[in-house]
Design an enzyme around this catalytic site. Sequence first.
Site, PDB file in Angstrom:
ATOM      1  N   GLN A  75       0.804  -1.216   0.000  1.00  0.00           N
ATOM      2  CA  GLN A  75       0.000   0.000   0.000  1.00  0.00           C
ATOM      3  C   GLN A  75       0.840   1.270   0.000  1.00  0.00           C
ATOM      4  OE1 GLN A  75      -0.522  -2.506   2.246  1.00  0.00           O
ATOM      5  NE2 GLN A  75      -2.453  -3.378   1.529  1.00  0.00           N
ATOM      6  N   TYR A 190     -14.037  -9.544   2.254  1.00  0.00           N
ATOM      7  CA  TYR A 190     -14.036  -9.493   3.711  1.00  0.00           C
ATOM      8  C   TYR A 190     -15.261  -8.732   4.206  1.00  0.00           C
ATOM      9  CZ  TYR A 190      -9.182 -10.955   3.159  1.00  0.00           C
ATOM     10  OH  TYR A 190      -8.056 -11.642   2.806  1.00  0.00           O
ATOM     11  N   HIS A 247     -11.016 -10.784   9.357  1.00  0.00           N
ATOM     12  CA  HIS A 247     -10.343  -9.538   8.955  1.00  0.00           C
ATOM     13  C   HIS A 247     -10.752  -8.358   9.824  1.00  0.00           C
ATOM     14  CE1 HIS A 247      -7.979  -7.352   5.819  1.00  0.00           C
ATOM     15  NE2 HIS A 247      -7.473  -8.573   5.668  1.00  0.00           N
ATOM     16  N   HIS A 347       1.434 -15.208   6.889  1.00  0.00           N
ATOM     17  CA  HIS A 347       0.641 -14.509   5.886  1.00  0.00           C
ATOM     18  C   HIS A 347       1.302 -14.688   4.519  1.00  0.00           C
ATOM     19  CE1 HIS A 347      -1.253 -10.461   4.476  1.00  0.00           C
ATOM     20  NE2 HIS A 347      -2.163 -11.409   4.450  1.00  0.00           N
ATOM     21  N   GLU A 374      -0.468 -20.164   3.895  1.00  0.00           N
ATOM     22  CA  GLU A 374      -1.389 -19.624   2.903  1.00  0.00           C
ATOM     23  C   GLU A 374      -0.810 -19.827   1.506  1.00  0.00           C
ATOM     24  OE1 GLU A 374      -3.889 -15.504   1.951  1.00  0.00           O
ATOM     25  OE2 GLU A 374      -2.354 -15.529   3.519  1.00  0.00           O
TER      26      GLU A 374
END
Length: 437
Positions: A75, A190, A247, A347, A374
């Site tokens: 991000q 989510y 989440h 993650h 994951e």
Amino acid sequence: MLAMGSTAGLFGLMDSAEARASTYETPAYQKGAAPVTITRVRAITTAPGGSNLVIVKVETSEPGLYGLGCATFTQRAAVVVPAIDIYLNDFCSGRDVDNIEDLWMSAYVSSYWRNGPVLNNALSGLDQALWDIKGKRAKMPVYQLLGGRSRINVDTYIHASGKTVEEIADEVQKYMDQGWRHVRIQQGGYGGTGTFGKVVPDFKAAGYARETDGYSDQGEYLRRVPKMFEYVRKTCGEKVELLHDMHEQVEPIQAINMIKELEDYRPFFIEDPFSPENMGWFKQLRTTTSVPLAMGELFNNINEFRDPMVNQLFDFIRCHISQIGGITPAMKVARLGEWFNVRTAWHGPGDTSPVGHQANNHINLAVYNFGIQEGQFFNARVQEVFPGTPLMENGYFTVTEKYGLGIDINETEAAKYPIRHNGMGTLRKGDGTIIKP
């Protein structure tokens, strides 16, 4: 006195410093080779799969020897780049590539204020690259340096979603047929985003916030999840392990009540029921339900794990390895978890680079308390940019036997996919209140 002198001599108490130094033998890996030092640390950015990725390349004084590490803060990717190119490059120039622990700790405290996703990701890229170099120098895959194999390969879970429970069950069955034993189930995004029909929330009708802001009907989401588990369990049977990611989309007491309803469907784990601001609720959740819990995706400081693990408040370590600073701190977190029967579940989404996935997998293969990883599918563009991208087969990531992390980067291909300046979307309740992820 004569006897005492003889005894002292016998035990080496009167040896000179020169005599003691003469007994030191140069390690085999140093014989006939000059020390290898860091000559440059730089960032490489690319987005072949859509997500912004940041890779650290550590170049050395040995021609052709370099290491790669993941520093992806997707991000805010552009902010990580100067932390690498300016600060880490200057800080690491001329340092010995072998001293990973010392380099990690000295870099960690060099800005005085610790942690944060920008500095930790930059540090992670350096750390992973140094492990990559160490493996190449030792002519071993990194997992061998971490203790060797503890299992055949890395078991993964994959994501099944849909707008209806029927669509979700079909996805789960498809993955079961392909060999997966663990599947995460989500209805929409989510918090159920994208599945509430043509409802116009009040905040949008009022022209409040941005047009692109998302909407979650928390009550409807909370009612749907138990029904989703019930349908998928009845349709797909008892053998498949089912997971779900909350989440942090609902209030803590709502999360507690919903998780209690899921016990009959035997979830493998429920992920991130609370935001980091609400960690105090874990004690009540733990005493209320026996459903396994995974937590830690938003943790920055590895010390945040200590008390929850010691008090056995969750079952799976769910952290983003580059977010906490790389392989070196992740191994410490994993080893601590072993003492309290807390397993790993790193993650591993699409905004973890293939380099980061390789780092995850080398740890997963070595630590005793591995839980699950994951999984992630990588498109052809990603595989062209990153030769050696890890792939899944029969529900497993297969860990490479190549030296180091076993992955490379094609910088010419990487340059074809420039990063964009974007952040995570904003999700709101009907009245416009922001829902924290």
